[in-house]
Motif scaffolding. Structure first.
Motif, PDB file in Angstrom:
ATOM      1  N   LEU A 130     -79.307 -70.148  50.411  1.00  0.00           N
ATOM      2  CA  LEU A 130     -79.885 -69.875  51.579  1.00  0.00           C
ATOM      3  C   LEU A 130     -80.078 -71.695  51.569  1.00  0.00           C
ATOM      4  CD1 LEU A 130     -81.119 -68.707  53.830  1.00  0.00           C
ATOM      5  CD2 LEU A 130     -82.909 -67.647  52.680  1.00  0.00           C
ATOM      6  N   THR A 131     -80.980 -71.509  50.369  1.00  0.00           N
ATOM      7  CA  THR A 131     -81.016 -73.359  50.422  1.00  0.00           C
ATOM      8  C   THR A 131     -80.127 -74.346  50.719  1.00  0.00           C
ATOM      9  OG1 THR A 131     -83.003 -72.697  48.920  1.00  0.00           O
ATOM     10  CG2 THR A 131     -82.286 -74.997  49.457  1.00  0.00           C
ATOM     11  N   ARG A 132     -78.860 -73.921  50.206  1.00  0.00           N
ATOM     12  CA  ARG A 132     -77.701 -74.856  50.438  1.00  0.00           C
ATOM     13  C   ARG A 132     -76.815 -74.951  52.033  1.00  0.00           C
ATOM     14  NH1 ARG A 132     -72.655 -73.392  46.880  1.00  0.00           N
ATOM     15  NH2 ARG A 132     -72.275 -71.411  48.718  1.00  0.00           N
ATOM     16  N   THR A 133     -77.089 -73.487  52.321  1.00  0.00           N
ATOM     17  CA  THR A 133     -76.444 -72.908  53.795  1.00  0.00           C
ATOM     18  C   THR A 133     -77.665 -74.522  54.689  1.00  0.00           C
ATOM     19  OG1 THR A 133     -75.680 -71.159  53.782  1.00  0.00           O
ATOM     20  CG2 THR A 133     -76.363 -71.570  55.798  1.00  0.00           C
ATOM     21  N   LEU A 134     -78.716 -73.904  54.684  1.00  0.00           N
ATOM     22  CA  LEU A 134     -80.030 -75.151  55.617  1.00  0.00           C
ATOM     23  C   LEU A 134     -79.990 -76.672  55.414  1.00  0.00           C
ATOM     24  CD1 LEU A 134     -83.136 -72.609  54.817  1.00  0.00           C
ATOM     25  CD2 LEU A 134     -81.754 -72.076  56.857  1.00  0.00           C
ATOM     26  N   ALA A 135     -79.487 -76.442  54.070  1.00  0.00           N
ATOM     27  CA  ALA A 135     -79.808 -77.886  54.564  1.00  0.00           C
ATOM     28  C   ALA A 135     -78.110 -78.644  54.566  1.00  0.00           C
ATOM     29  CB  ALA A 135     -79.437 -78.554  52.107  1.00  0.00           C
ATOM     30  N   THR A 136     -76.599 -77.760  54.377  1.00  0.00           N
ATOM     31  CA  THR A 136     -75.671 -78.820  55.002  1.00  0.00           C
ATOM     32  C   THR A 136     -75.952 -78.269  57.166  1.00  0.00           C
ATOM     33  OG1 THR A 136     -75.100 -76.864  53.575  1.00  0.00           O
ATOM     34  CG2 THR A 136     -73.522 -77.338  55.470  1.00  0.00           C
ATOM     35  N   LEU A 137     -76.946 -77.134  58.040  1.00  0.00           N
ATOM     36  CA  LEU A 137     -77.067 -77.402  58.312  1.00  0.00           C
ATOM     37  C   LEU A 137     -77.805 -78.994  58.653  1.00  0.00           C
ATOM     38  CD1 LEU A 137     -78.105 -73.283  59.694  1.00  0.00           C
ATOM     39  CD2 LEU A 137     -76.501 -75.501  60.822  1.00  0.00           C
ATOM     40  N   ASP A 138     -79.029 -78.609  58.181  1.00  0.00           N
ATOM     41  CA  ASP A 138     -79.717 -80.106  59.064  1.00  0.00           C
ATOM     42  C   ASP A 138     -78.815 -81.320  58.334  1.00  0.00           C
ATOM     43  OD1 ASP A 138     -81.695 -81.497  58.588  1.00  0.00           O
ATOM     44  OD2 ASP A 138     -83.042 -81.389  56.450  1.00  0.00           O
TER      45      ASP A 138
ATOM     46  N   LEU B  53     -65.379 -78.263  62.077  1.00  0.00           N
ATOM     47  CA  LEU B  53     -64.442 -77.054  61.523  1.00  0.00           C
ATOM     48  C   LEU B  53     -63.794 -77.419  60.020  1.00  0.00           C
ATOM     49  CD1 LEU B  53     -63.371 -77.433  64.950  1.00  0.00           C
ATOM     50  CD2 LEU B  53     -64.058 -75.680  64.902  1.00  0.00           C
ATOM     51  N   VAL B  54     -63.774 -78.457  60.099  1.00  0.00           N
ATOM     52  CA  VAL B  54     -62.831 -78.616  58.368  1.00  0.00           C
ATOM     53  C   VAL B  54     -63.210 -78.188  57.139  1.00  0.00           C
ATOM     54  CG1 VAL B  54     -61.763 -80.433  57.138  1.00  0.00           C
ATOM     55  CG2 VAL B  54     -61.240 -79.836  59.687  1.00  0.00           C
ATOM     56  N   ASP B  55     -65.142 -79.372  57.601  1.00  0.00           N
ATOM     57  CA  ASP B  55     -65.774 -78.538  55.960  1.00  0.00           C
ATOM     58  C   ASP B  55     -66.242 -77.664  55.992  1.00  0.00           C
ATOM     59  OD1 ASP B  55     -64.712 -81.106  55.455  1.00  0.00           O
ATOM     60  OD2 ASP B  55     -67.185 -82.473  55.969  1.00  0.00           O
ATOM     61  N   VAL B  56     -67.020 -76.839  57.526  1.00  0.00           N
ATOM     62  CA  VAL B  56     -67.090 -75.713  57.798  1.00  0.00           C
ATOM     63  C   VAL B  56     -67.208 -74.103  57.937  1.00  0.00           C
ATOM     64  CG1 VAL B  56     -69.550 -74.666  58.714  1.00  0.00           C
ATOM     65  CG2 VAL B  56     -69.888 -77.139  58.343  1.00  0.00           C
ATOM     66  N   GLY B  57     -66.422 -74.968  58.528  1.00  0.00           N
ATOM     67  CA  GLY B  57     -65.005 -73.421  59.147  1.00  0.00           C
ATOM     68  C   GLY B  57     -63.898 -73.814  58.171  1.00  0.00           C
ATOM     69  N   ALA B  86     -63.435 -69.017  67.654  1.00  0.00           N
ATOM     70  CA  ALA B  86     -63.873 -67.884  66.470  1.00  0.00           C
ATOM     71  C   ALA B  86     -62.831 -66.953  66.068  1.00  0.00           C
ATOM     72  CB  ALA B  86     -65.079 -66.942  66.619  1.00  0.00           C
ATOM     73  N   TYR B  87     -62.146 -66.558  66.750  1.00  0.00           N
ATOM     74  CA  TYR B  87     -60.405 -66.622  65.519  1.00  0.00           C
ATOM     75  C   TYR B  87     -59.789 -67.136  65.055  1.00  0.00           C
ATOM     76  CZ  TYR B  87     -61.163 -62.156  69.457  1.00  0.00           C
ATOM     77  OH  TYR B  87     -60.721 -61.131  69.850  1.00  0.00           O
ATOM     78  N   ALA B  88     -59.979 -68.724  65.215  1.00  0.00           N
ATOM     79  CA  ALA B  88     -59.299 -69.201  64.389  1.00  0.00           C
ATOM     80  C   ALA B  88     -60.168 -69.632  62.459  1.00  0.00           C
ATOM     81  CB  ALA B  88     -59.049 -71.143  64.748  1.00  0.00           C
ATOM     82  N   LEU B  89     -61.482 -69.026  63.210  1.00  0.00           N
ATOM     83  CA  LEU B  89     -62.081 -68.860  61.363  1.00  0.00           C
ATOM     84  C   LEU B  89     -62.196 -68.051  61.040  1.00  0.00           C
ATOM     85  CD1 LEU B  89     -65.879 -69.855  63.056  1.00  0.00           C
ATOM     86  CD2 LEU B  89     -64.709 -71.664  61.576  1.00  0.00           C
ATOM     87  N   GLU B  90     -61.275 -66.888  60.639  1.00  0.00           N
ATOM     88  CA  GLU B  90     -60.769 -65.889  60.639  1.00  0.00           C
ATOM     89  C   GLU B  90     -59.434 -65.209  60.357  1.00  0.00           C
ATOM     90  OE1 GLU B  90     -64.026 -61.778  59.999  1.00  0.00           O
ATOM     91  OE2 GLU B  90     -63.302 -62.563  61.585  1.00  0.00           O
ATOM     92  N   PRO B  91     -58.979 -64.731  59.282  1.00  0.00           N
ATOM     93  CA  PRO B  91     -57.992 -64.771  59.091  1.00  0.00           C
ATOM     94  C   PRO B  91     -57.368 -63.291  59.647  1.00  0.00           C
ATOM     95  CG  PRO B  91     -58.926 -64.449  57.114  1.00  0.00           C
ATOM     96  CD  PRO B  91     -59.719 -65.187  58.043  1.00  0.00           C
ATOM     97  N   ARG B  92     -56.059 -63.482  60.333  1.00  0.00           N
ATOM     98  CA  ARG B  92     -56.308 -61.494  60.773  1.00  0.00           C
ATOM     99  C   ARG B  92     -55.248 -60.749  59.468  1.00  0.00           C
ATOM    100  NH1 ARG B  92     -54.009 -62.523  67.088  1.00  0.00           N
ATOM    101  NH2 ARG B  92     -55.355 -63.587  66.308  1.00  0.00           N
ATOM    102  N   PRO B  93     -56.182 -59.994  59.258  1.00  0.00           N
ATOM    103  CA  PRO B  93     -55.086 -58.617  58.706  1.00  0.00           C
ATOM    104  C   PRO B  93     -54.732 -57.882  59.055  1.00  0.00           C
ATOM    105  CG  PRO B  93     -57.850 -58.217  58.664  1.00  0.00           C
ATOM    106  CD  PRO B  93     -58.248 -59.199  60.154  1.00  0.00           C
ATOM    107  N   ALA B 180     -71.934 -73.132  67.829  1.00  0.00           N
ATOM    108  CA  ALA B 180     -70.867 -72.399  67.863  1.00  0.00           C
ATOM    109  C   ALA B 180     -70.861 -71.902  66.798  1.00  0.00           C
ATOM    110  CB  ALA B 180     -70.094 -71.395  68.949  1.00  0.00           C
ATOM    111  N   VAL B 181     -69.245 -72.647  66.607  1.00  0.00           N
ATOM    112  CA  VAL B 181     -69.277 -73.109  64.428  1.00  0.00           C
ATOM    113  C   VAL B 181     -70.280 -72.728  63.546  1.00  0.00           C
ATOM    114  CG1 VAL B 181     -67.255 -73.795  63.012  1.00  0.00           C
ATOM    115  CG2 VAL B 181     -67.196 -73.828  65.516  1.00  0.00           C
ATOM    116  N   ALA B 182     -71.002 -73.305  63.655  1.00  0.00           N
ATOM    117  CA  ALA B 182     -72.064 -73.273  62.256  1.00  0.00           C
ATOM    118  C   ALA B 182     -72.891 -72.399  62.750  1.00  0.00           C
ATOM    119  CB  ALA B 182     -73.114 -74.582  63.026  1.00  0.00           C
TER     120      ALA B 182
END
Lengths: 219, 219
Positions: A130-138, B53-57, B86-93, B180-182
């Motif tokens: 949770l802390t890491r996620t909040l730090a990344t958002l920040d 998109l690259v680092d978080v998504g 949103a659809y790009a962020l998730e593999p489609r099973p 939205a991605v965040a």
């Protein structure tokens, strides 16, 4: 039952069963001849638990072994046992030193835990996550709305009350652990899937006023 | 600004910036001499979005490109744009054929969506992910409590109302997509972390009656 029947009923190959026995994760069967051994229901149940931990929890064998040891040691109480499983299921993020975003995020986490009165260990992997996620958002320049964070926590508390109501703690320890692992891993998949479905629905209601995308969106 | 300042302000190396330009993800700067180019705020903002998109998504470049194209094409409405992300962020099973657990799970998913009145596409990755999760639980012999599933969906609906209240849809499209991605990726991490923290707290209250494990559990 013979190993072939055990393999079929547990849906685990004979080679994998022999591997688990060699690794000490599964007890040997009772020898009935130099080339035959008899397996019982306890083997079947243990295989189910191992499979849940490996297939669903994606745990390495060391993690599986730690959990099985805790299952077998009756002096370990159920809270500690479930914690052993839960902590094994999650990598523990490193706590960076001298990182201002991390320090701010950690204060937010601590305040939230205090506000909700949640008793968790200092080294709980989920606390660090949770802390890491909040730090990344920040770091990305997003300021998380405190009301939103509180809404997530509130909803987690409500859901966990519901979850605990569905557990029969009088069942054998191995079964309770199996259920808890399934709940933790699979139900989180279900939760995040439902979150995205609710987002898509809301996005359509709020933003698709022109009805541009009846079969959309897609990539 | 020069590329060195852009690199510093966006926290992206010069080599990576040049790579994005070669790949057509980032427009070229305005040449001011044969070896110098000038970059503006729009480059900085675009780099922030690519980085999210690259680092978080954890998106591959093809996914990033699809989203950037949708951001730049004003004829694509915001609902479709957010869906593309949103659809790009998730593999489609894959949808298996002739699998009884899958078919049962799919009915449960469809009934839940109908009950909540959620409008989502047939091929929404999250819809298939939910179905796959329910099919896995079924295969492992766990029967998911329908009330629990409804509680998850109910809680997702409430949370999404809250989330949408924090979005300023009048901001530039690129910023809305970045947010939205965040929200989707990072907030799901926060949600699952809070879920596990609430579980640990509840487990301690219900099961640790002997107070055996003050600093536990751990592996």
């Amino acid at each position: 039952m013979l190993i072939s029947e055990l393999s079929e009923r547990a849906d685990v190959s004979i080679a994998t069963i022999k591997y688990y026995i060699r690794e000490g994760l599964l007890p040997k069967g009772t020898s009935t001849s130099p080339t035959r051994a008899e397996y019982g229901e306890q083997h079947l149940q243990r295989l189910r638990l191992i499979r849940a931990l490996v297939d669903v929890g994606a745990l390495p064998l060391a993690g599986v072994r730690a959990i099985l040891n805790a299952v077998d040691d009756d002096s370990v109480n159920l809270h500690y046992l479930l914690g052993t499983a839960a902590y094994a299921l999650e990598p523990r993020p490193e706590r960076p030193v001298g990182d201002p975003e991390w320090d701010r995020a950690e204060r937010t986490t601590d305040e939230l835990l205090a506000e909700f009165g949640w008793k968790v260990t200092e080294h709980a992997p989920a606390r660090l996550k949770l802390t890491r996620t909040l730090a990344t958002l920040d770091r990305l320049g997003w300021h998380i709305d405190p009301g939103l964070l509180r809404a997530y926590a509130d909803s987690a508390a409500r859901i966990v009350r519901h979850e605990f109501g569905t557990v029969d703690f009088d069942r054998p320890r191995a079964e309770v652990v199996e259920y808890a692992v399934a709940m933790t891993v699979l139900m989180e998949n279900a939760m995040t899937a439902l979150h995205r479905l609710a987002q898509e629905d809301m996005s359509g209601r709020v933003l698709d006023t022109a009805g541009q995308a009846p079969d959309a969106p897609h990539v």
